[in-house]
Design a protein around this motif. Sequence first.
Motif, short mmCIF file in Angstrom:
data_model
loop_
_atom_site.label_atom_id
_atom_site.label_comp_id
_atom_site.label_asym_id
_atom_site.label_seq_id
_atom_site.Cartn_x
_atom_site.Cartn_y
_atom_site.Cartn_z
N CYS A 5 -2.76 -9.03 -6.08
CA CYS A 5 -2.90 -8.71 -4.65
C CYS A 5 -4.23 -9.20 -4.09
CB CYS A 5 -2.78 -7.20 -4.44
SG CYS A 5 -1.12 -6.53 -4.73
N LEU A 6 -5.31 -9.05 -4.87
CA LEU A 6 -6.61 -9.54 -4.41
C LEU A 6 -6.62 -11.06 -4.30
CD1 LEU A 6 -9.07 -7.27 -6.45
CD2 LEU A 6 -8.50 -7.13 -4.02
N ALA A 48 0.82 -1.20 0.00
CA ALA A 48 0.00 0.00 0.00
C ALA A 48 0.86 1.26 0.00
CB ALA A 48 -0.93 -0.01 1.22
N ALA A 49 1.99 1.23 0.73
CA ALA A 49 2.87 2.40 0.75
C ALA A 49 3.50 2.64 -0.62
CB ALA A 49 3.96 2.20 1.81
N LEU A 50 3.91 1.57 -1.29
CA LEU A 50 4.47 1.73 -2.63
C LEU A 50 3.41 2.22 -3.63
CD1 LEU A 50 6.74 -1.45 -2.82
CD2 LEU A 50 7.43 0.92 -2.41
N SER A 51 2.19 1.74 -3.47
CA SER A 51 1.10 2.21 -4.33
C SER A 51 0.82 3.69 -4.07
CB SER A 51 -0.15 1.38 -4.08
OG SER A 51 0.10 0.02 -4.31
N ALA A 52 0.89 4.10 -2.81
CA ALA A 52 0.72 5.52 -2.51
C ALA A 52 1.83 6.35 -3.12
CB ALA A 52 0.68 5.73 -1.00
N ALA A 53 3.05 5.78 -3.21
CA ALA A 53 4.15 6.49 -3.87
C ALA A 53 3.86 6.68 -5.36
CB ALA A 53 5.45 5.72 -3.68
N VAL A 54 3.22 5.69 -5.99
CA VAL A 54 2.83 5.84 -7.39
C VAL A 54 1.83 6.99 -7.56
CG1 VAL A 54 1.71 4.69 -9.34
CG2 VAL A 54 3.31 3.43 -7.89
N LEU A 55 0.85 7.06 -6.65
CA LEU A 55 -0.11 8.16 -6.70
C LEU A 55 0.56 9.50 -6.48
CD1 LEU A 55 -3.17 6.69 -4.75
CD2 LEU A 55 -2.96 7.06 -7.21
N LEU A 56 1.53 9.54 -5.56
CA LEU A 56 2.26 10.78 -5.31
C LEU A 56 3.05 11.21 -6.54
CD1 LEU A 56 3.11 12.93 -3.21
CD2 LEU A 56 5.01 11.42 -2.60
N HIS A 57 3.58 10.24 -7.27
CA HIS A 57 4.33 10.55 -8.49
C HIS A 57 3.41 11.12 -9.57
CE1 HIS A 57 7.46 10.28 -11.52
NE2 HIS A 57 6.62 9.63 -12.30
N PRO A 94 -4.39 -4.53 3.88
CA PRO A 94 -3.41 -3.78 3.09
C PRO A 94 -3.27 -4.27 1.65
CG PRO A 94 -2.54 -4.26 5.27
CD PRO A 94 -3.79 -5.04 5.13
N LEU A 95 -3.41 -5.58 1.42
CA LEU A 95 -3.32 -6.07 0.05
C LEU A 95 -4.50 -5.56 -0.79
CD1 LEU A 95 -2.11 -9.73 0.61
CD2 LEU A 95 -0.88 -7.91 -0.57
N ARG A 96 -5.69 -5.52 -0.19
CA ARG A 96 -6.84 -4.98 -0.92
C ARG A 96 -6.68 -3.48 -1.14
NH1 ARG A 96 -11.21 -8.29 2.82
NH2 ARG A 96 -10.85 -10.35 1.88
N CYS A 97 -6.14 -2.78 -0.16
CA CYS A 97 -5.88 -1.35 -0.34
C CYS A 97 -4.84 -1.12 -1.44
CB CYS A 97 -5.40 -0.73 0.97
SG CYS A 97 -6.66 -0.65 2.26
N ALA A 98 -3.82 -1.99 -1.48
CA ALA A 98 -2.82 -1.86 -2.54
C ALA A 98 -3.45 -2.06 -3.91
CB ALA A 98 -1.70 -2.88 -2.31
N ALA A 99 -4.37 -3.03 -4.02
CA ALA A 99 -5.06 -3.24 -5.30
C ALA A 99 -5.87 -2.02 -5.70
CB ALA A 99 -5.96 -4.47 -5.20
N LEU A 120 -0.74 -2.44 -14.05
CA LEU A 120 -1.14 -2.15 -12.67
C LEU A 120 -2.40 -2.90 -12.28
CD1 LEU A 120 -0.45 1.70 -12.48
CD2 LEU A 120 0.92 -0.15 -11.53
N ALA A 121 -3.33 -3.05 -13.22
CA ALA A 121 -4.53 -3.83 -12.93
C ALA A 121 -4.19 -5.30 -12.69
CB ALA A 121 -5.53 -3.69 -14.08
N THR A 122 -3.23 -5.82 -13.44
CA THR A 122 -2.80 -7.21 -13.24
C THR A 122 -2.18 -7.39 -11.85
OG1 THR A 122 -2.38 -7.43 -15.61
CG2 THR A 122 -1.37 -9.07 -14.15
N LEU A 123 -1.35 -6.42 -11.44
CA LEU A 123 -0.77 -6.49 -10.10
C LEU A 123 -1.86 -6.38 -9.03
CD1 LEU A 123 2.45 -4.30 -10.49
CD2 LEU A 123 2.31 -6.78 -10.25
N GLY A 124 -2.86 -5.52 -9.28
CA GLY A 124 -3.96 -5.40 -8.34
C GLY A 124 -4.75 -6.68 -8.19
N LEU A 125 -5.01 -7.35 -9.32
CA LEU A 125 -5.71 -8.64 -9.25
C LEU A 125 -4.88 -9.69 -8.51
CD1 LEU A 125 -7.25 -8.83 -12.84
CD2 LEU A 125 -8.44 -8.36 -10.69
#
Length: 246
Positions: free
Chosen positions: A105-106, A14-23, A68-73, A98-103
């Motif tokens: 994680c789910l 989730a923290a790494l995904s938040a870094a993507v959003l920050l970028h 956290p895994l669902r939040c990361a997705a 990114l959608a593949t990585l999210g799936l």
Amino acid sequence: MQGFLLALHATTPAALSAAVLLHLCAPAWLPPLAQRPAWAVWALISAWLLMSALAALALRPLALWRVPLRCAAAFLALAGALGLVRGAALAPAMLVSLATLGLLCLGIAACIGPRGQARRVPASRRKTARRSWHQRCAQAVAHGPFWLTGLLALESLRLAHLVSTGPARASGMLGLLLAFFIALPAATLRAWAARSAGVLWSLAALAYGGLALKTGLLQWPVAAALCAIAACHAAAAPVHPRQAGP
């Protein structure tokens, strides 16, 4: 401390995904991320620590991995959609990846934990017994390796990012890696694989001893001594029947 350190690992996606959003959505009044400003690093670290603390307080161990895994997705899907809306380069390909990585994680979140629901014990049948002082001491000793890991991580973070420069700063970064990837697994394995935990604590003691010889800082010989004590304590622990060989 045990729950917080577990949450640090669980909230990493989730923290790494938040870094993507920050970028993708960096504030316009701050220096761009291409210049590698300090505010971006500290914002990511602060968000990671805050998510870990909240997750450790609010969630049980199984939920600590699932949520956290669902939040990361969700974060990954949102990042891919924002990239497509903003017209970023290779936006469709990034959305698919990114959608593949999210799936993924789910799928991992769905596989964590037992299949069936455990039976709840009625409140009338629950037995409440007061723990004696030696039981409390034994529980405190059992959580000691996690507290040691936390202290090693905090001191390494202080040296790496707050007070030191040059070789001392590099040793702090290396000490942080040792705390997370050697000391934390050693503390976790202490419950059911004491011998393996003792080997890992010994490796940590040797590594921190090497840092002490290289840098001359007082923190590292103290860390090496504490890891050696933890190694001796793990080696002296009774072997579980499942750990014993044939």
